[in-house]
Design a protein around this motif. Sequence first.
Motif, PDB file in Angstrom:
ATOM      1  N   ASP A  49       0.842  -1.207   0.000  1.00  0.00           N
ATOM      2  CA  ASP A  49       0.000   0.000   0.000  1.00  0.00           C
ATOM      3  C   ASP A  49       0.872   1.250   0.000  1.00  0.00           C
ATOM      4  O   ASP A  49       0.621   2.203  -0.708  1.00  0.00           O
ATOM      5  CB  ASP A  49      -0.920   0.035   1.240  1.00  0.00           C
ATOM      6  CG  ASP A  49      -1.980  -1.043   1.171  1.00  0.00           C
ATOM      7  OD1 ASP A  49      -2.164  -1.626   0.083  1.00  0.00           O
ATOM      8  OD2 ASP A  49      -2.617  -1.314   2.210  1.00  0.00           O
ATOM      9  N   TYR A  50       1.920   1.195   0.820  1.00  0.00           N
ATOM     10  CA  TYR A  50       2.810   2.350   0.932  1.00  0.00           C
ATOM     11  C   TYR A  50       3.540   2.587  -0.395  1.00  0.00           C
ATOM     12  O   TYR A  50       3.592   3.704  -0.902  1.00  0.00           O
ATOM     13  CB  TYR A  50       3.823   2.112   2.067  1.00  0.00           C
ATOM     14  CG  TYR A  50       4.868   3.184   2.144  1.00  0.00           C
ATOM     15  CD1 TYR A  50       4.594   4.392   2.769  1.00  0.00           C
ATOM     16  CD2 TYR A  50       6.128   3.001   1.567  1.00  0.00           C
ATOM     17  CE1 TYR A  50       5.554   5.401   2.820  1.00  0.00           C
ATOM     18  CE2 TYR A  50       7.086   3.999   1.607  1.00  0.00           C
ATOM     19  CZ  TYR A  50       6.798   5.196   2.231  1.00  0.00           C
ATOM     20  OH  TYR A  50       7.734   6.194   2.268  1.00  0.00           O
ATOM     21  N   ALA A  51       4.088   1.478  -0.973  1.00  0.00           N
ATOM     22  CA  ALA A  51       4.854   1.603  -2.218  1.00  0.00           C
ATOM     23  C   ALA A  51       3.959   2.140  -3.336  1.00  0.00           C
ATOM     24  O   ALA A  51       4.384   2.976  -4.135  1.00  0.00           O
ATOM     25  CB  ALA A  51       5.450   0.255  -2.601  1.00  0.00           C
ATOM     26  N   LEU A  52       2.704   1.697  -3.382  1.00  0.00           N
ATOM     27  CA  LEU A  52       1.788   2.178  -4.422  1.00  0.00           C
ATOM     28  C   LEU A  52       1.530   3.672  -4.247  1.00  0.00           C
ATOM     29  O   LEU A  52       1.614   4.435  -5.210  1.00  0.00           O
ATOM     30  CB  LEU A  52       0.467   1.388  -4.375  1.00  0.00           C
ATOM     31  CG  LEU A  52      -0.604   1.849  -5.358  1.00  0.00           C
ATOM     32  CD1 LEU A  52      -0.127   1.699  -6.804  1.00  0.00           C
ATOM     33  CD2 LEU A  52      -1.901   1.070  -5.171  1.00  0.00           C
TER      34      LEU A  52
ATOM     35  N   LEU B 239       2.589   6.552  -6.912  1.00  0.00           N
ATOM     36  CA  LEU B 239       1.592   7.456  -7.496  1.00  0.00           C
ATOM     37  C   LEU B 239       1.963   8.919  -7.255  1.00  0.00           C
ATOM     38  O   LEU B 239       1.628   9.783  -8.048  1.00  0.00           O
ATOM     39  CB  LEU B 239       0.201   7.153  -6.935  1.00  0.00           C
ATOM     40  CG  LEU B 239      -0.420   5.847  -7.463  1.00  0.00           C
ATOM     41  CD1 LEU B 239      -1.727   5.544  -6.743  1.00  0.00           C
ATOM     42  CD2 LEU B 239      -0.664   5.924  -8.974  1.00  0.00           C
ATOM     43  N   LYS B 240       2.681   9.153  -6.182  1.00  0.00           N
ATOM     44  CA  LYS B 240       3.113  10.537  -5.900  1.00  0.00           C
ATOM     45  C   LYS B 240       4.320  10.912  -6.767  1.00  0.00           C
ATOM     46  O   LYS B 240       4.806  12.035  -6.721  1.00  0.00           O
ATOM     47  CB  LYS B 240       3.552  10.660  -4.430  1.00  0.00           C
ATOM     48  CG  LYS B 240       2.396  10.843  -3.461  1.00  0.00           C
ATOM     49  CD  LYS B 240       2.981  11.097  -2.064  1.00  0.00           C
ATOM     50  CE  LYS B 240       2.164  10.402  -1.003  1.00  0.00           C
ATOM     51  NZ  LYS B 240       2.909  10.174   0.233  1.00  0.00           N
ATOM     52  N   GLY B 241       4.856   9.888  -7.479  1.00  0.00           N
ATOM     53  CA  GLY B 241       6.031  10.151  -8.311  1.00  0.00           C
ATOM     54  C   GLY B 241       7.334   9.869  -7.580  1.00  0.00           C
ATOM     55  O   GLY B 241       8.413  10.181  -8.092  1.00  0.00           O
ATOM     56  N   ASN B 242       7.272   9.305  -6.391  1.00  0.00           N
ATOM     57  CA  ASN B 242       8.501   8.969  -5.660  1.00  0.00           C
ATOM     58  C   ASN B 242       8.948   7.557  -6.046  1.00  0.00           C
ATOM     59  O   ASN B 242       8.105   6.674  -6.223  1.00  0.00           O
ATOM     60  CB  ASN B 242       8.255   9.037  -4.148  1.00  0.00           C
ATOM     61  CG  ASN B 242       7.886  10.437  -3.730  1.00  0.00           C
ATOM     62  OD1 ASN B 242       8.249  11.401  -4.399  1.00  0.00           O
ATOM     63  ND2 ASN B 242       7.139  10.567  -2.651  1.00  0.00           N
ATOM     64  N   GLU B 243      10.260   7.375  -6.148  1.00  0.00           N
ATOM     65  CA  GLU B 243      10.740   6.081  -6.626  1.00  0.00           C
ATOM     66  C   GLU B 243      10.804   5.023  -5.522  1.00  0.00           C
ATOM     67  O   GLU B 243      11.301   5.276  -4.433  1.00  0.00           O
ATOM     68  CB  GLU B 243      12.123   6.250  -7.263  1.00  0.00           C
ATOM     69  CG  GLU B 243      12.477   5.037  -8.106  1.00  0.00           C
ATOM     70  CD  GLU B 243      13.938   4.950  -8.457  1.00  0.00           C
ATOM     71  OE1 GLU B 243      14.641   5.983  -8.386  1.00  0.00           O
ATOM     72  OE2 GLU B 243      14.381   3.815  -8.774  1.00  0.00           O
TER      73      GLU B 243
ATOM     74  N   LYS C 116      12.488   1.468  -5.457  1.00  0.00           N
ATOM     75  CA  LYS C 116      13.414   0.712  -6.312  1.00  0.00           C
ATOM     76  C   LYS C 116      12.812  -0.646  -6.730  1.00  0.00           C
ATOM     77  O   LYS C 116      12.426  -1.452  -5.870  1.00  0.00           O
ATOM     78  CB  LYS C 116      14.716   0.496  -5.544  1.00  0.00           C
ATOM     79  CG  LYS C 116      15.855   0.169  -6.443  1.00  0.00           C
ATOM     80  CD  LYS C 116      17.147   0.120  -5.667  1.00  0.00           C
ATOM     81  CE  LYS C 116      18.182  -0.537  -6.544  1.00  0.00           C
ATOM     82  NZ  LYS C 116      19.187  -1.190  -5.784  1.00  0.00           N
ATOM     83  N   GLY C 117      12.752  -0.853  -8.040  1.00  0.00           N
ATOM     84  CA  GLY C 117      12.289  -2.145  -8.549  1.00  0.00           C
ATOM     85  C   GLY C 117      10.785  -2.260  -8.704  1.00  0.00           C
ATOM     86  O   GLY C 117      10.277  -3.309  -9.103  1.00  0.00           O
ATOM     87  N   TRP C 118      10.067  -1.214  -8.409  1.00  0.00           N
ATOM     88  CA  TRP C 118       8.595  -1.267  -8.465  1.00  0.00           C
ATOM     89  C   TRP C 118       8.034  -0.022  -9.124  1.00  0.00           C
ATOM     90  O   TRP C 118       8.675   1.023  -9.150  1.00  0.00           O
ATOM     91  CB  TRP C 118       8.008  -1.410  -7.046  1.00  0.00           C
ATOM     92  CG  TRP C 118       8.416  -2.685  -6.400  1.00  0.00           C
ATOM     93  CD1 TRP C 118       9.566  -2.906  -5.712  1.00  0.00           C
ATOM     94  CD2 TRP C 118       7.726  -3.927  -6.446  1.00  0.00           C
ATOM     95  NE1 TRP C 118       9.635  -4.204  -5.305  1.00  0.00           N
ATOM     96  CE2 TRP C 118       8.514  -4.867  -5.742  1.00  0.00           C
ATOM     97  CE3 TRP C 118       6.525  -4.367  -7.001  1.00  0.00           C
ATOM     98  CZ2 TRP C 118       8.137  -6.203  -5.586  1.00  0.00           C
ATOM     99  CZ3 TRP C 118       6.136  -5.691  -6.841  1.00  0.00           C
ATOM    100  CH2 TRP C 118       6.933  -6.593  -6.150  1.00  0.00           C
ATOM    101  N   LYS C 119       6.839  -0.141  -9.663  1.00  0.00           N
ATOM    102  CA  LYS C 119       6.167   1.024 -10.264  1.00  0.00           C
ATOM    103  C   LYS C 119       4.656   0.807 -10.181  1.00  0.00           C
ATOM    104  O   LYS C 119       4.189  -0.317  -9.971  1.00  0.00           O
ATOM    105  CB  LYS C 119       6.594   1.187 -11.728  1.00  0.00           C
ATOM    106  CG  LYS C 119       6.158   0.024 -12.622  1.00  0.00           C
ATOM    107  CD  LYS C 119       6.630   0.240 -14.050  1.00  0.00           C
ATOM    108  CE  LYS C 119       6.271  -0.990 -14.887  1.00  0.00           C
ATOM    109  NZ  LYS C 119       6.800  -0.952 -16.237  1.00  0.00           N
ATOM    110  N   ALA C 120       3.912   1.881 -10.355  1.00  0.00           N
ATOM    111  CA  ALA C 120       2.446   1.764 -10.369  1.00  0.00           C
ATOM    112  C   ALA C 120       2.001   1.601 -11.818  1.00  0.00           C
ATOM    113  O   ALA C 120       2.546   2.259 -12.703  1.00  0.00           O
ATOM    114  CB  ALA C 120       1.825   3.019  -9.773  1.00  0.00           C
ATOM    115  N   VAL C 121       1.092   0.685 -12.069  1.00  0.00           N
ATOM    116  CA  VAL C 121       0.543   0.519 -13.416  1.00  0.00           C
ATOM    117  C   VAL C 121      -0.972   0.519 -13.321  1.00  0.00           C
ATOM    118  O   VAL C 121      -1.531   0.386 -12.218  1.00  0.00           O
ATOM    119  CB  VAL C 121       1.018  -0.814 -14.068  1.00  0.00           C
ATOM    120  CG1 VAL C 121       2.506  -0.791 -14.309  1.00  0.00           C
ATOM    121  CG2 VAL C 121       0.627  -2.020 -13.204  1.00  0.00           C
TER     122      VAL C 121
END
Length: 391
Positions: free
Chosen positions: A285-288, A292-296, A298-303
């Motif tokens: 939840d945090y990583a998503l 979404l805020k544009g913060n990196e 590492k190794g993950w992204k929102a799709v």
Amino acid sequence: MPKEIKHSDRAHALLSASGANRWLACTPSARLEEQFEDKGSTYAAEGTLAHEIAELKLRKYYTEPMAQSTFTRRLNKMKKHELYQDEMLKHTDTYLDYLKEITLGMGLTPYVAVEKRLDLSRYVPESFGTVDCLIIGGDTLYVTDFKYGKGVAVSAEDNPQMKLYALGAYSEYSFLYPIKTIKLAIIQPRLDNISEFDLSAEELTAWGEEIKPIAQKAFSGEGDFVPGEHCKFCKAKAVCRARAEQFTALDDFKNLKPPLITNEEVGEFLGKGQHIESWIKALKDYALSESLKGNEIKGWKAVEGRGSRNYVDLDKAFAHLKENGIDEAVLYDRVPLTVPKLEKELGKKQYRELLEESKLVEKTPGKPTLAPAGDKRKAVTNAVDPAEDFK
Ligand code: SF4
């Protein structure tokens, strides 16, 4: 002029009673949480609305008699809320009925306070809290809490939130009333859970003295971070290092001798990894939200997730299908209600009369499931008793 009920606008103390379970176990957590914003949730908003309905009913019955028209007007306003459900009326009635049972059995008119703000600062620095309802009759103080959640049944036994409310009430009223016994109760109607716990005024105040230094530590942000089950309600749950280290410490086992681990180690792994699922969920939840805020991360992204297909206008669509020869039976599933759902529809009384008393429902034992050794349920086994086997 009736008081406007607005639970969502309430201020929260740094060391709140509802968070006591956490800050008593992990004292620095309260200060750490200060840097996180309060996001709230749909469940919390739903609970807030149910509490407002309960408060209105309690006020009407106990402390603020009002004309039926006033009551209906105020209730109708709440019914317009997007999270309103009819079942809120039934569940808040269950709460009121519980309270009525207490007060109707009392010889003298009891003292009743609804949504009472209590000063807890005698025991916990700068703390205050609002109890749903407290009743004083004779030498007994009743502290009751209505919980609308249906995730986990909450026990009143030694519950720190309830004991803090009781301490606040005892500090305020023991000069006026000869309180000797404290009765705590949590009413959680959606889980059919009513949990009660009694203690004496001496036991309560002794507990208050015991937690005083812990609360002081928590207020100053001192002490060790102690991860545990309480982490799931902590605002730092995704990024707290102590929590992460609790799980990454599973690496300690990497030097174990292959090829198989022992049953003892299985138990140890399960113990260490018990809350790993909720931790991973918090991390995701945090990583998503960071992505979404544009913060990196590492190794993950929102799709974009998989979308869903929906009818633009259900009635129109089905009418069109029928006009074109599609049989109604193809359009609808006719599924019998499960026993719990039917009980909810019929109400307990009719359910009992029509189904239980006619022996048309049976209870089958649940599938064995794994629980920690401290769980209250009895251990079960499929192993054959050697004595029986010998016979
Ligand atoms: S996540 Fe757990 S260990 Fe970390 S501060 Fe919160 S309660 Fe303490």
